[in-house]
Design a protein around this motif. Structure first.
Motif, PDB file in Angstrom:
ATOM      1  N   SER A   1      -4.530   0.108 -13.517  1.00  0.00           N
ATOM      2  CA  SER A   1      -4.090  -1.115 -12.828  1.00  0.00           C
ATOM      3  C   SER A   1      -3.530  -0.791 -11.455  1.00  0.00           C
ATOM      4  N   LEU A   2      -2.787   0.312 -11.402  1.00  0.00           N
ATOM      5  CA  LEU A   2      -2.172   0.718 -10.145  1.00  0.00           C
ATOM      6  C   LEU A   2      -3.236   1.084  -9.104  1.00  0.00           C
ATOM      7  N   VAL A   3      -4.210   1.871  -9.518  1.00  0.00           N
ATOM      8  CA  VAL A   3      -5.276   2.282  -8.597  1.00  0.00           C
ATOM      9  C   VAL A   3      -6.110   1.073  -8.172  1.00  0.00           C
ATOM     10  N   ASP A   4      -6.409   0.205  -9.129  1.00  0.00           N
ATOM     11  CA  ASP A   4      -7.194  -0.993  -8.812  1.00  0.00           C
ATOM     12  C   ASP A   4      -6.441  -1.884  -7.836  1.00  0.00           C
ATOM     13  N   ARG A   5      -5.135  -2.020  -8.055  1.00  0.00           N
ATOM     14  CA  ARG A   5      -4.350  -2.838  -7.130  1.00  0.00           C
ATOM     15  C   ARG A   5      -4.343  -2.223  -5.732  1.00  0.00           C
ATOM     16  N   LEU A   6      -4.241  -0.896  -5.661  1.00  0.00           N
ATOM     17  CA  LEU A   6      -4.264  -0.227  -4.358  1.00  0.00           C
ATOM     18  C   LEU A   6      -5.577  -0.510  -3.631  1.00  0.00           C
ATOM     19  N   LEU A   7      -6.685  -0.342  -4.337  1.00  0.00           N
ATOM     20  CA  LEU A   7      -8.004  -0.558  -3.712  1.00  0.00           C
ATOM     21  C   LEU A   7      -8.168  -2.001  -3.250  1.00  0.00           C
ATOM     22  N   GLN A   8      -7.795  -2.956  -4.103  1.00  0.00           N
ATOM     23  CA  GLN A   8      -7.957  -4.369  -3.759  1.00  0.00           C
ATOM     24  C   GLN A   8      -7.001  -4.786  -2.645  1.00  0.00           C
TER      25      GLN A   8
ATOM     26  N   VAL B   1       0.839  -1.206   0.000  1.00  0.00           N
ATOM     27  CA  VAL B   1       0.000   0.000   0.000  1.00  0.00           C
ATOM     28  C   VAL B   1       0.873   1.255   0.000  1.00  0.00           C
ATOM     29  N   LYS B   2       1.902   1.262   0.840  1.00  0.00           N
ATOM     30  CA  LYS B   2       2.795   2.433   0.916  1.00  0.00           C
ATOM     31  C   LYS B   2       3.507   2.653  -0.414  1.00  0.00           C
ATOM     32  N   ALA B   3       4.011   1.570  -1.029  1.00  0.00           N
ATOM     33  CA  ALA B   3       4.741   1.684  -2.287  1.00  0.00           C
ATOM     34  C   ALA B   3       3.835   2.177  -3.411  1.00  0.00           C
ATOM     35  N   ILE B   4       2.615   1.636  -3.467  1.00  0.00           N
ATOM     36  CA  ILE B   4       1.673   2.043  -4.519  1.00  0.00           C
ATOM     37  C   ILE B   4       1.250   3.496  -4.329  1.00  0.00           C
ATOM     38  N   GLU B   5       1.001   3.889  -3.085  1.00  0.00           N
ATOM     39  CA  GLU B   5       0.640   5.285  -2.815  1.00  0.00           C
ATOM     40  C   GLU B   5       1.777   6.225  -3.220  1.00  0.00           C
ATOM     41  N   GLY B   6       3.024   5.781  -3.009  1.00  0.00           N
ATOM     42  CA  GLY B   6       4.167   6.589  -3.419  1.00  0.00           C
ATOM     43  C   GLY B   6       4.220   6.780  -4.925  1.00  0.00           C
ATOM     44  N   THR B   7       3.912   5.719  -5.671  1.00  0.00           N
ATOM     45  CA  THR B   7       3.897   5.812  -7.127  1.00  0.00           C
ATOM     46  C   THR B   7       2.758   6.699  -7.612  1.00  0.00           C
ATOM     47  N   ILE B   8       1.592   6.559  -7.008  1.00  0.00           N
ATOM     48  CA  ILE B   8       0.450   7.403  -7.389  1.00  0.00           C
ATOM     49  C   ILE B   8       0.763   8.868  -7.122  1.00  0.00           C
ATOM     50  N   ALA B   9       1.500   9.138  -6.050  1.00  0.00           N
ATOM     51  CA  ALA B   9       1.896  10.517  -5.747  1.00  0.00           C
ATOM     52  C   ALA B   9       2.773  11.079  -6.870  1.00  0.00           C
ATOM     53  N   ILE B  10       3.644  10.241  -7.422  1.00  0.00           N
ATOM     54  CA  ILE B  10       4.492  10.676  -8.544  1.00  0.00           C
ATOM     55  C   ILE B  10       3.619  10.987  -9.763  1.00  0.00           C
ATOM     56  N   VAL B  11       2.636  10.121 -10.009  1.00  0.00           N
ATOM     57  CA  VAL B  11       1.740  10.311 -11.158  1.00  0.00           C
ATOM     58  C   VAL B  11       0.935  11.597 -11.010  1.00  0.00           C
ATOM     59  N   MET B  12       0.481  11.885  -9.794  1.00  0.00           N
ATOM     60  CA  MET B  12      -0.367  13.048  -9.559  1.00  0.00           C
ATOM     61  C   MET B  12       0.414  14.358  -9.639  1.00  0.00           C
ATOM     62  N   ASP B  13       1.707  14.313  -9.284  1.00  0.00           N
ATOM     63  CA  ASP B  13       2.530  15.524  -9.353  1.00  0.00           C
ATOM     64  C   ASP B  13       3.039  15.730 -10.778  1.00  0.00           C
ATOM     65  N   GLU B  14       3.718  16.842 -10.981  1.00  0.00           N
ATOM     66  CA  GLU B  14       4.340  17.086 -12.288  1.00  0.00           C
ATOM     67  C   GLU B  14       5.455  16.080 -12.489  1.00  0.00           C
ATOM     68  N   LEU B  15       5.423  15.358 -13.597  1.00  0.00           N
ATOM     69  CA  LEU B  15       6.387  14.283 -13.822  1.00  0.00           C
ATOM     70  C   LEU B  15       7.799  14.853 -13.950  1.00  0.00           C
ATOM     71  N   PRO B  16       8.761  14.275 -13.217  1.00  0.00           N
ATOM     72  CA  PRO B  16      10.140  14.791 -13.273  1.00  0.00           C
ATOM     73  C   PRO B  16      10.819  14.423 -14.595  1.00  0.00           C
ATOM     74  N   SER B  17      11.842  15.166 -14.929  1.00  0.00           N
ATOM     75  CA  SER B  17      12.607  14.853 -16.142  1.00  0.00           C
ATOM     76  C   SER B  17      13.534  13.671 -15.903  1.00  0.00           C
ATOM     77  N   GLN B  18      13.948  13.510 -14.647  1.00  0.00           N
ATOM     78  CA  GLN B  18      14.778  12.372 -14.270  1.00  0.00           C
ATOM     79  C   GLN B  18      14.209  11.731 -13.009  1.00  0.00           C
ATOM     80  N   TYR B  19      14.441  10.435 -12.903  1.00  0.00           N
ATOM     81  CA  TYR B  19      13.879   9.694 -11.774  1.00  0.00           C
ATOM     82  C   TYR B  19      15.010   9.122 -10.929  1.00  0.00           C
ATOM     83  N   THR B  20      14.829   9.194  -9.617  1.00  0.00           N
ATOM     84  CA  THR B  20      15.801   8.573  -8.716  1.00  0.00           C
ATOM     85  C   THR B  20      15.622   7.061  -8.770  1.00  0.00           C
TER      86      THR B  20
END
Length: 239
Positions: A204-211, A72-91
């Protein structure tokens, strides 16, 4: 004289009948005690097998609760990236979260509980409370496994294919002990931004989070019910 002899015969006959009745009653009582003793032995064996199975399930549920919480924590972290302005580079941490799958199915044990519910073993259980708890437990297990299948379907048939469309094999295997230099020339470049923009990936990401959140609640509830049955079984074993 005849009347006296008759009276003696009657008294003797009654005495014999009483002795026979008492003998039969004693034999019946002994046989009944033996049956009770045998039934108790069978009952304790049933309790022991159920207790071992339920204790194993408690360990599995503890591990699954920790795993679902992490997911849940990992998926929420990814959704946060999707919701924000996408970075040009990823850590590297962001990349790991974006392609985070880490699906570990939980297969709970049900052999002993099903054996009790589908055979005459159920009749040997004396406690009414235990009977009710044991009768309801298979439905709880089925609900848990059905939800597990939903998550498995999302991960294997939807999320993984979406990731594989945009992410190279080399990135998926980064944390494994391979000599990557020999693979790099054969690996297409990963496109994390396009993956994050992908509707299939997002859905898929949101559905996985909910389930997964539903399954986390299921796991905590099932663990509580498993613990109650295990506690009642241990009480019966100590009696």
């Amino acid at each position: 004289m005849i009347s006296g002899k008759l009276r003696s015969y009657i008294v003797y006959a009654i005495g014999e009948i009483l002795l026979i009745v008492i003998g039969v009653l004693i034999a019946w009582k002994i046989n009944n005690l033996n049956e009770l003793r045998k039934n108790r032995i069978v009952e304790l064996k049933i309790y022991q097998s159920l207790s071992e199975e339920l204790n194993s399930n408690l360990v599995l549920l503890d591990a699954s609760i920790a795993n679902y919480t992490e997911s849940v924590k990992a998926i929420e972290g990814t959704i946060a990236i999707v919701m924000d302005e996408l970075p040009s580079q990823y850590t590297e941490a962001q990349k790991s979260n974006i392609i985070f799958v880490n699906y570990q199915p939980t297969q709970l044990h049900n052999e002993a509980i099903n054996s009790v519910n589908t055979t005459n073993k159920f009749e040997f259980i004396e406690s009414v409370l235990l009977k009710d708890l044991i009768a309801a437990y298979p439905n709880e297990l089925d609900n848990f496994q059905n939800q597990e299948s939903k998550i498995e379907n999302i991960v294997i048939n939807r999320l993984q294919p979406a990731i594989e469309n945009y992410i190279s094999l080399i990135d998926m295997l980064k944390k494994r002990e391979f000599k990557f230099n020999c693979f790099k020339t054969f690996s297409t470049e990963s496109n994390y931004t396009q993956l994050l923009k992908s509707r299939e990936y997002q859905n898929s990401l949101v559905d996985r989070l909910l389930q997964t959140e539903i399954q986390l609640t299921n796991a905590k509830s099932l663990r509580n019910k498993t613990e109650i049955i295990a506690f009642q079984l241990n009480k019966e074993l100590k009696n």
